[in-house]
Design an enzyme around this catalytic site. Structure first.
Site, PDB file in Angstrom:
ATOM      1  N   LYS A  25       0.835  -1.216   0.000  1.00 44.57           N
ATOM      2  CA  LYS A  25       0.000   0.000   0.000  1.00 44.57           C
ATOM      3  C   LYS A  25       0.860   1.253   0.000  1.00 44.57           C
ATOM      4  N   CYS A  38     -12.522   2.015  16.787  1.00 41.73           N
ATOM      5  CA  CYS A  38     -11.199   1.458  16.498  1.00 41.73           C
ATOM      6  C   CYS A  38     -10.305   1.405  17.738  1.00 41.73           C
ATOM      7  N   MET A  39     -10.141   2.522  18.410  1.00 39.07           N
ATOM      8  CA  MET A  39      -9.157   2.607  19.486  1.00 39.07           C
ATOM      9  C   MET A  39      -9.756   2.921  20.846  1.00 39.07           C
ATOM     10  N   MET A  97      -7.576  -4.976  16.783  1.00 41.30           N
ATOM     11  CA  MET A  97      -9.038  -4.946  16.851  1.00 41.30           C
ATOM     12  C   MET A  97      -9.684  -6.152  17.528  1.00 41.30           C
ATOM     13  N   GLY A 148      -4.563   1.477  14.505  1.00 38.72           N
ATOM     14  CA  GLY A 148      -4.908   1.159  13.134  1.00 38.72           C
ATOM     15  C   GLY A 148      -4.606   2.277  12.160  1.00 38.72           C
ATOM     16  N   GLN A 149      -5.088   3.473  12.471  1.00 35.44           N
ATOM     17  CA  GLN A 149      -5.024   4.570  11.503  1.00 35.44           C
ATOM     18  C   GLN A 149      -3.761   5.402  11.692  1.00 35.44           C
TER      19      GLN A 149
HETATM   20  N1  LIG Z   1     -17.440  -4.657   9.666  1.00 39.56           N
HETATM   21  C1  LIG Z   1     -16.443  -3.889  10.114  1.00 39.56           C
HETATM   22  N2  LIG Z   1     -16.592  -2.555  10.110  1.00 39.56           N
HETATM   23  C2  LIG Z   1     -15.593  -1.778  10.605  1.00 39.56           C
HETATM   24  C3  LIG Z   1     -14.406  -2.354  11.119  1.00 39.56           C
HETATM   25  C4  LIG Z   1     -14.279  -3.780  11.102  1.00 39.56           C
HETATM   26  O1  LIG Z   1     -13.265  -4.358  11.529  1.00 39.56           O
HETATM   27  N3  LIG Z   1     -15.323  -4.501  10.603  1.00 39.56           N
HETATM   28  N4  LIG Z   1     -13.410  -1.560  11.600  1.00 39.56           N
HETATM   29  C5  LIG Z   1     -13.739  -0.221  12.071  1.00 39.56           C
HETATM   30  C6  LIG Z   1     -12.481   0.558  12.146  1.00 39.56           C
HETATM   31  S1  LIG Z   1     -11.255  -0.059  13.170  1.00 39.56           S
HETATM   32  C7  LIG Z   1     -12.252   1.671  11.432  1.00 39.56           C
HETATM   33  S2  LIG Z   1     -10.815   2.546  11.681  1.00 39.56           S
HETATM   34  C8  LIG Z   1     -13.293   2.197  10.502  1.00 39.56           C
HETATM   35  C9  LIG Z   1     -12.744   2.834   9.229  1.00 39.56           C
HETATM   36  O2  LIG Z   1     -13.844   3.288   8.490  1.00 39.56           O
HETATM   37  P1  LIG Z   1     -13.865   4.643   7.669  1.00 39.56           P
HETATM   38  O3  LIG Z   1     -13.163   5.715   8.354  1.00 39.56           O
HETATM   39  O4  LIG Z   1     -15.286   4.904   7.330  1.00 39.56           O
HETATM   40  O5  LIG Z   1     -13.087   4.146   6.357  1.00 39.56           O
HETATM   41  P2  LIG Z   1     -12.117   4.876   5.327  1.00 39.56           P
HETATM   42  O6  LIG Z   1     -12.218   4.102   4.074  1.00 39.56           O
HETATM   43  O7  LIG Z   1     -10.776   5.013   5.910  1.00 39.56           O
HETATM   44  O8  LIG Z   1     -12.797   6.275   5.151  1.00 39.56           O
HETATM   45  C10 LIG Z   1     -12.038   7.448   4.925  1.00 39.56           C
HETATM   46  C11 LIG Z   1     -12.733   8.280   3.869  1.00 39.56           C
HETATM   47  O9  LIG Z   1     -12.037   9.525   3.718  1.00 39.56           O
HETATM   48  C12 LIG Z   1     -11.760   9.777   2.345  1.00 39.56           C
HETATM   49  N5  LIG Z   1     -10.512  10.572   2.327  1.00 39.56           N
HETATM   50  C13 LIG Z   1      -9.253  10.181   2.080  1.00 39.56           C
HETATM   51  N6  LIG Z   1      -8.396  11.210   2.261  1.00 39.56           N
HETATM   52  C14 LIG Z   1      -9.137  12.284   2.631  1.00 39.56           C
HETATM   53  C15 LIG Z   1      -8.823  13.628   3.013  1.00 39.56           C
HETATM   54  O10 LIG Z   1      -7.674  14.059   3.038  1.00 39.56           O
HETATM   55  N7  LIG Z   1      -9.870  14.415   3.382  1.00 39.56           N
HETATM   56  C16 LIG Z   1     -11.166  13.971   3.380  1.00 39.56           C
HETATM   57  N8  LIG Z   1     -12.117  14.797   3.778  1.00 39.56           N
HETATM   58  N9  LIG Z   1     -11.475  12.711   3.003  1.00 39.56           N
HETATM   59  C17 LIG Z   1     -10.484  11.885   2.679  1.00 39.56           C
HETATM   60  C18 LIG Z   1     -11.670   8.433   1.693  1.00 39.56           C
HETATM   61  O11 LIG Z   1     -12.021   8.520   0.323  1.00 39.56           O
HETATM   62  C19 LIG Z   1     -12.687   7.595   2.516  1.00 39.56           C
HETATM   63  O12 LIG Z   1     -13.957   7.597   1.937  1.00 39.56           O
HETATM   64  O13 LIG Z   1     -14.140   1.122  10.109  1.00 39.56           O
HETATM   65  C20 LIG Z   1     -14.792   0.494  11.190  1.00 39.56           C
HETATM   66  N10 LIG Z   1     -15.754  -0.432  10.624  1.00 39.56           N
HETATM   67  N1  LIG Z   2      -4.066  -3.471   4.829  1.00 37.00           N
HETATM   68  C1  LIG Z   2      -4.691  -2.819   5.794  1.00 37.00           C
HETATM   69  N2  LIG Z   2      -4.048  -2.567   6.938  1.00 37.00           N
HETATM   70  C2  LIG Z   2      -4.700  -1.929   7.933  1.00 37.00           C
HETATM   71  C3  LIG Z   2      -6.030  -1.461   7.755  1.00 37.00           C
HETATM   72  C4  LIG Z   2      -6.687  -1.738   6.526  1.00 37.00           C
HETATM   73  O1  LIG Z   2      -7.855  -1.374   6.300  1.00 37.00           O
HETATM   74  N3  LIG Z   2      -5.970  -2.427   5.583  1.00 37.00           N
HETATM   75  N4  LIG Z   2      -6.661  -0.795   8.751  1.00 37.00           N
HETATM   76  C5  LIG Z   2      -5.906  -0.322   9.887  1.00 37.00           C
HETATM   77  C6  LIG Z   2      -6.823  -0.179  11.029  1.00 37.00           C
HETATM   78  S1  LIG Z   2      -7.699   1.277  11.188  1.00 37.00           S
HETATM   79  C7  LIG Z   2      -6.927  -1.117  12.001  1.00 37.00           C
HETATM   80  S2  LIG Z   2      -7.957  -0.830  13.310  1.00 37.00           S
HETATM   81  C8  LIG Z   2      -6.061  -2.306  12.007  1.00 37.00           C
HETATM   82  C9  LIG Z   2      -6.783  -3.626  12.353  1.00 37.00           C
HETATM   83  O2  LIG Z   2      -5.844  -4.636  12.467  1.00 37.00           O
HETATM   84  P1  LIG Z   2      -6.199  -6.100  13.010  1.00 37.00           P
HETATM   85  O3  LIG Z   2      -6.929  -6.018  14.281  1.00 37.00           O
HETATM   86  O4  LIG Z   2      -4.951  -6.883  12.993  1.00 37.00           O
HETATM   87  O5  LIG Z   2      -7.153  -6.655  11.837  1.00 37.00           O
HETATM   88  P2  LIG Z   2      -8.666  -7.097  11.719  1.00 37.00           P
HETATM   89  O6  LIG Z   2      -8.780  -7.753  10.393  1.00 37.00           O
HETATM   90  O7  LIG Z   2      -9.584  -5.983  11.992  1.00 37.00           O
HETATM   91  O8  LIG Z   2      -8.870  -8.164  12.887  1.00 37.00           O
HETATM   92  C10 LIG Z   2      -8.366  -9.429  12.706  1.00 37.00           C
HETATM   93  C11 LIG Z   2      -8.299 -10.295  13.898  1.00 37.00           C
HETATM   94  O9  LIG Z   2      -9.400 -10.243  14.800  1.00 37.00           O
HETATM   95  C12 LIG Z   2      -9.244 -11.375  15.630  1.00 37.00           C
HETATM   96  N5  LIG Z   2     -10.443 -11.681  16.449  1.00 37.00           N
HETATM   97  C13 LIG Z   2     -11.692 -11.981  16.076  1.00 37.00           C
HETATM   98  N6  LIG Z   2     -12.463 -12.244  17.178  1.00 37.00           N
HETATM   99  C14 LIG Z   2     -11.676 -12.101  18.258  1.00 37.00           C
HETATM  100  C15 LIG Z   2     -11.865 -12.226  19.688  1.00 37.00           C
HETATM  101  O10 LIG Z   2     -12.926 -12.537  20.201  1.00 37.00           O
HETATM  102  N7  LIG Z   2     -10.779 -11.963  20.467  1.00 37.00           N
HETATM  103  C16 LIG Z   2      -9.576 -11.646  19.964  1.00 37.00           C
HETATM  104  N8  LIG Z   2      -8.574 -11.414  20.807  1.00 37.00           N
HETATM  105  N9  LIG Z   2      -9.363 -11.555  18.638  1.00 37.00           N
HETATM  106  C17 LIG Z   2     -10.403 -11.768  17.802  1.00 37.00           C
HETATM  107  C18 LIG Z   2      -8.906 -12.483  14.702  1.00 37.00           C
HETATM  108  O11 LIG Z   2      -8.033 -13.362  15.359  1.00 37.00           O
HETATM  109  C19 LIG Z   2      -8.237 -11.751  13.499  1.00 37.00           C
HETATM  110  O12 LIG Z   2      -6.933 -12.136  13.262  1.00 37.00           O
HETATM  111  O13 LIG Z   2      -5.452  -2.475  10.739  1.00 37.00           O
HETATM  112  C20 LIG Z   2      -4.808  -1.297  10.252  1.00 37.00           C
HETATM  113  N10 LIG Z   2      -4.050  -1.720   9.101  1.00 37.00           N
HETATM  114  S1  SF4 Z   3       2.511   2.651   7.152  1.00 37.45           S
HETATM  115 FE1  SF4 Z   3       1.430   0.693   6.990  1.00 37.45          FE
HETATM  116  S2  SF4 Z   3       0.457   0.786   4.979  1.00 37.45           S
HETATM  117 FE2  SF4 Z   3       2.057   2.367   4.986  1.00 37.45          FE
HETATM  118  S3  SF4 Z   3       3.889   1.357   4.135  1.00 37.45           S
HETATM  119 FE3  SF4 Z   3       3.969   1.154   6.361  1.00 37.45          FE
HETATM  120  S4  SF4 Z   3       3.061  -0.839   6.798  1.00 37.45           S
HETATM  121 FE4  SF4 Z   3       2.436  -0.259   4.716  1.00 37.45          FE
HETATM  122 MO   LIG Z   4      -9.301   1.135  12.823  1.00 43.99          MO
END
Ligand SMILES: Nc1nc2c(c(=O)[nH]1)N[C@H]1C(S)=C(S)[C@@H](COP(=O)(O)OP(=O)(O)OC[C@H]3O[C@@H](n4cnc5c(=O)[nH]c(N)nc54)[C@H](O)[C@@H]3O)O[C@H]1N2
Ligand SMILES: Nc1nc2c(c(=O)[nH]1)N[C@H]1C(S)=C(S)[C@@H](COP(=O)(O)OP(=O)(O)OC[C@H]3O[C@@H](n4cnc5c(=O)[nH]c(N)nc54)[C@H](O)[C@@H]3O)O[C@H]1N2
Ligand code: SF4
Ligand SMILES: [Mo]
Length: 768
Positions: free
Chosen positions: A84, A173-174, A358, A395-396
């Site tokens: 990425k 998320c956090m 997460m 995550g972010q």
């Molecule tokens: N089912 C399910 N749902 C989840 C999660 C999950 O594990 N499972 N995880 C949750 C978590 S941990 C997270 S962090 C959230 C993430 O969920 P979101 O925050 O809704 O996801 P993003 O795709 O990061 O959304 C960012 C948006 O900002 C836009 N963007 C990019 N750069 C800029 C900029 O500079 N300015 C502006 N204004 N916009 C910009 C992008 O096009 C995108 O549409 O999702 C949550 N939802």
């Molecule tokens: N490529 C990529 N990288 C990312 C992101 C992305 O969208 N794409 N998003 C970023 C963001 S905002 C976030 S928050 C992180 C998320 O990073 P992670 O938390 O690593 O990823 P997820 O896919 O949300 O969650 C995966 C894990 O949830 C665990 N899980 C499910 N149920 C349970 C439970 O009951 N207990 C425990 N302990 N574990 C469980 C599973 O073991 C699985 O491996 O990734 C960050 N990095």
């Molecule tokens: S910050 Fe995360 S997404 Fe970006 S290069 Fe490093 S590991 Fe890859």
């Molecule tokens: Mo997140």
């Protein structure tokens, strides 16, 4: 045509748009012309994707960001990069970038000059406040906000308008990581740093998929093992992932039973006499809180915990319910393996780092499970030292820097809590606003904010850098809420998304290196970048959009910053909030010079390990000093196992788990516009265990219907793809806006952090 009919029509339009999204050439970014890179200029910027926070060098040629390499000067990634990161600049150049504003006129989103849209946003804010009060307007931001974006949003809404209606997607998320740290240490963010990797002997991963979600950090762990083959990686997980593939030991446990496993480890540590008594006596207070605390499923759910002091005997008695045998029956992890894990934590000669993300935070007992991992490290005294410590991964790119440090949550301020008089006074003084303006009570956390939008208490919502119409759980309710008559939605975006589809105003944003900014990563590292390229058309940074609207509402005095120097001015103002050895931040000049700076940055030195006198000036020379709490101790909370809001039953017999893949970023809006990433994983799917697939007569690629109590969705099956859920479980990634898994998920949350549990609900699985 009323708003509802108009939005219905729009749904058809967005389906067409979504179909176009699959066709190369329609939205993909075009590659830069190949000039051999002779006139390329390389400039530093942190990656805009994950919380690892890699330092990048961006190659600029003819005014365009054309290439990326890892910055060898960055201590985070030492020149490495993931897929990425390498392709990140392509996200700037999708053909359908917003270049102008849009305003809904007669039901249709119509292009208008940005100035006109900003006028409308300001006047709509004013009339809504006049009609329905300050708490009828809200802003919902992001851990992808830059630090200045979040700071200005908080100052504008909390300090100027006078509402605590400020939230961010980091609540999804956090939030549990924050409440976990606050309840245990009284201060937010990890005590260690990535350098722990260079010292640890064992890495225990508690349900996070580092190989895909923090790939560069994971490669540092693999590199360490390469050099020292006795290094161990232990993966505790509910689903076999790419991380499991690289681990030395994998322990598959049933969802939610991590609570019991952690207590079983503590039980074994106590029973075997592995407690570091000297450390516990000097530095730890023992507590218990309320139990049976609920799931947040009902509107206006409220909960307040109470700490009660307990004795070590009481703790031991409570842990007696968690023998390895009992926990084996609950979790599915053999007692022998639980004892092995306890012996690793209990061995004073082994340095252990625990990582989580997460799996712990998106958990109906998210705060508790964060507390419990700290208990393991506190009982053994393995904390705040190189190679020894619990480390919550973010995550972010700026969930830490912006949401947690600036405090863009309803209850927080840039320093402290809105409920605290002194903290409000400090904010009022720095913001130069009357202290009475900042309300002393939090309003809505994210899920409740969208519920309030549904109920009509919130009528104006400004969404920046987040895509809630894909990412919210139990999506239908909140999408219907946003479409209701009498709601006004402003969306600052860079591309069309399901969220911009429901907007009344779209503001085109300048993205990442098209503006100057700062992010703060998982290890407390603040990273600055300069504006490197021009934004397209009239696109404007989120910071500057907020300033323009605030000024139109009469807050010129509070937002006096000059366009050329506003980021420096905002940074130096914000820095006043964190003055002192516990949180001192680097100056603007220092940030510009270095590849990021870890705070507390005291007398020109980064603090790599907090709460330890050898590393942290705020520990005042004590071996350990947990100065976040009034008694200067860390609080060890006994927390029991309790089941999640919903578990499989006869009608809905499977667990649904959701998450991510390495190629895509969240809702896919950016990565679907990068050809190599999109083509690698063009659509979402449902992973099944092969035995379940066989029983249900489902083969790879077959349509599978998932149904929960909230919604239903058909996805193609994936069997033995990159991940394998345990039997009785399915997994779906959420990046695909055409296959919205959040139609199916549940909006239950941790009663303390209010973070939703996206990792478990009950579904029915059928061949479609
Ligand atoms: N089912 C399910 N749902 C989840 C999660 C999950 O594990 N499972 N995880 C949750 C978590 S941990 C997270 S962090 C959230 C993430 O969920 P979101 O925050 O809704 O996801 P993003 O795709 O990061 O959304 C960012 C948006 O900002 C836009 N963007 C990019 N750069 C800029 C900029 O500079 N300015 C502006 N204004 N916009 C910009 C992008 O096009 C995108 O549409 O999702 C949550 N939802
Ligand atoms: N490529 C990529 N990288 C990312 C992101 C992305 O969208 N794409 N998003 C970023 C963001 S905002 C976030 S928050 C992180 C998320 O990073 P992670 O938390 O690593 O990823 P997820 O896919 O949300 O969650 C995966 C894990 O949830 C665990 N899980 C499910 N149920 C349970 C439970 O009951 N207990 C425990 N302990 N574990 C469980 C599973 O073991 C699985 O491996 O990734 C960050 N990095
Ligand atoms: S910050 Fe995360 S997404 Fe970006 S290069 Fe490093 S590991 Fe890859
Ligand atoms: Mo997140």
């Amino acid at each position: 045509m009323n708003r509802r009919e108009m939005l219905k029509q729009l749904a058809t339009a967005s389906a067409i748009r979504a179909a176009e999204a699959l066709m190369p050439g329609v939205i993909f970014a075009a590659p830069p012309p190949n000039t051999g890179g002779k006139s390329m200029e390389w400039k530093k910027a942190p990656c805009r994707f994950c919380g690892t926070g890699c330092g990048l060098l961006i190659g600029i040629e003819n005014g365009r960001a054309a290439a990326v390499k890892g910055d060898p000067a960055s201590p985070v990634n030492k020149g490495l990069c993931c897929v990425k990161g390498y392709h990140s600049v392509m996200a700037l150049y999708g053909a359908d970038r917003f270049k102008t504003a849009f305003v809904r006129k007669d039901g249709k989103l119509t292009p208008v000059p940005v100035k006109e849209a900003l006028d409308l946003v300001a006047s709509q804010l004013k009339t809504t406040i006049a009609k329905s009060g300050k708490d009828s307007v809200a802003i919902y931001g992001s851990g992808q906000w830059t630090i200045p974006d979040g700071y200005v949003a908080s100052k504008f809404f909390k300090g100027c308008i006078g509402t605590n209606n400020v939230e961010a997607n980091a609540r999804l998320c956090m939030a549990s990581a924050v409440t976990g740290m606050m309840t245990t240490f009284g201060a937010d963010e990890p005590m260690g740093c990535y350098e722990d990797i260079d010292h640890a002997d064992v890495f225990v991963l508690w349900g996070n998929n580092m190989a895909e979600m923090h790939p560069v950090l994971f490669s540092r762990i693999l590199e360490r093992r390469q050099q020292k083959p006795d290094i161990k990686i232990i993966d505790l997980t509910t689903r076999w992932t790419r991380t499991s593939m690289a681990a030395d030991k994998v322990m598959l446990f049933k969802p939610q039973t991590d609570l019991a496993l952690l207590n079983a480890i503590c039980h074994e540590i106590v029973r075997n006499g592995w407690v570091n008594s000297r450390f516990v006596e000097r530095h730890v207070s023992l507590k218990a809180g309320k139990t049976g605390i609920g799931y947040g499923l009902e509107d206006k759910f409220a909960f307040t915990d109470e700490a009660r002091a307990i004795t070590f005997d009481e703790l031991t008695k409570n842990l007696a319910g968690y023998t390895p045998e009992k926990v084996e029956a609950l979790s599915g992890v053999p007692a022998k393996e639980i004892r092995y894990l306890a012996s690793i934590y209990g061995d004073p000669k082994k340095k252990v780092v625990s990582y989580w993300c997460m799996g712990f935070n998106q958990h109906s007992r998210g705060t508790w499970v964060n507390n419990l991992i700290y208990n393991v490290h506190l009982l053994t005294g393995k904390i705040s030292m190189p190679g020894n410590g619990p480390f919550s991964l973010t995550g972010q790119p700026s969930a830490c820097g912006t949401v947690r440090e600036v405090g863009t949550l309803t209850n927080r301020l840039p320093h402290g809590e809105v409920t605290n008089q002194q903290d409000r006074e400090m904010a009022a003084k720095i913001w130069k606003v009357p202290v009475e303006r900042i309300p002393a009570k939090p309003t809505y956390h994210t899920v409740e904010m969208f519920r309030a939008l549904d109920r009509g208490e919130v009528q104006f919502l400004w969404i920046q850098v987040t895509n809630p119409m894909v990412s919210m759980p139990k999506l239908k309710r909140y999408r219907d809420a946003a479409r209701k008559e009498g709601r006004f939605i402003v969306v600052s975006e860079v591309y069309p998304t399901p969220t911009s589809d429901i907007a009344d105003v779209i503001l085109p944003s300048a993205m990442w290196i098209e503006r100057e900014g700062m992010f703060g990563n998982s290890e407390r590292r603040t990273q600055h970048w300069d504006q490197l390229v021009q934004p397209p058309g009239e696109a404007m940074s989120d910071t500057w959009q907020l300033i323009e609207v605030a000024r139109r509402m009469g807050f010129q005095k509070e937002f006096p910053y000059k366009p050329e120097t506003h980021i420096r001015e905002i940074w130096e103002e914000y820095r006043l909030f964190h003055h002192g050895p516990a949180h001192e931040m680097a100056s603007y000049e220092e940030l510009r010079k270095r590849p990021g700076v870890i705070w507390p940055f005291v007398n020109g030195k980064e603090t790599k390990w907090r709460y330890h006198g050898a590393h942290d000036p705020a520990a005042q020379g004590n071996e350990h000093l947990f100065y976040g709490k009034p008694d200067k101790r860390a609080w060890l909370w006994f927390r029991p196992y309790e089941p999640p809001a919903e578990s499989p039953d006869a009608e809905f017999p499977f667990w649904l788990n959701t998450g991510r893949v390495v190629e895509h970023w969240h809702t896919g809006s950016l990565t679907r516009r990068i050809p190599v990433l999109h083509q690698a994983v063009p659509r979402a799917y449902v992973e099944l265990h092969p035995a379940d697939a066989k029983r249900l007569n489902i083969r790879n690629g077959d349509g599978v219907r998932l149904t929960s109590r909230r919604g239903s969705l058909v996805l193609p099956a994936l069997i033995d793809g990159r991940g394998r859920p345990a039997e009785g479980q399915v997994f779906v990634p959420f990046f695909d806006e055409k296959l919205l898994i959040n139609e199916v998920t549940i909006d239950s949350f941790c009663p303390i952090s209010k973070e939703p549990d996206y990792k478990k609900c009950a579904v029915k699985v059928e061949r479609a």
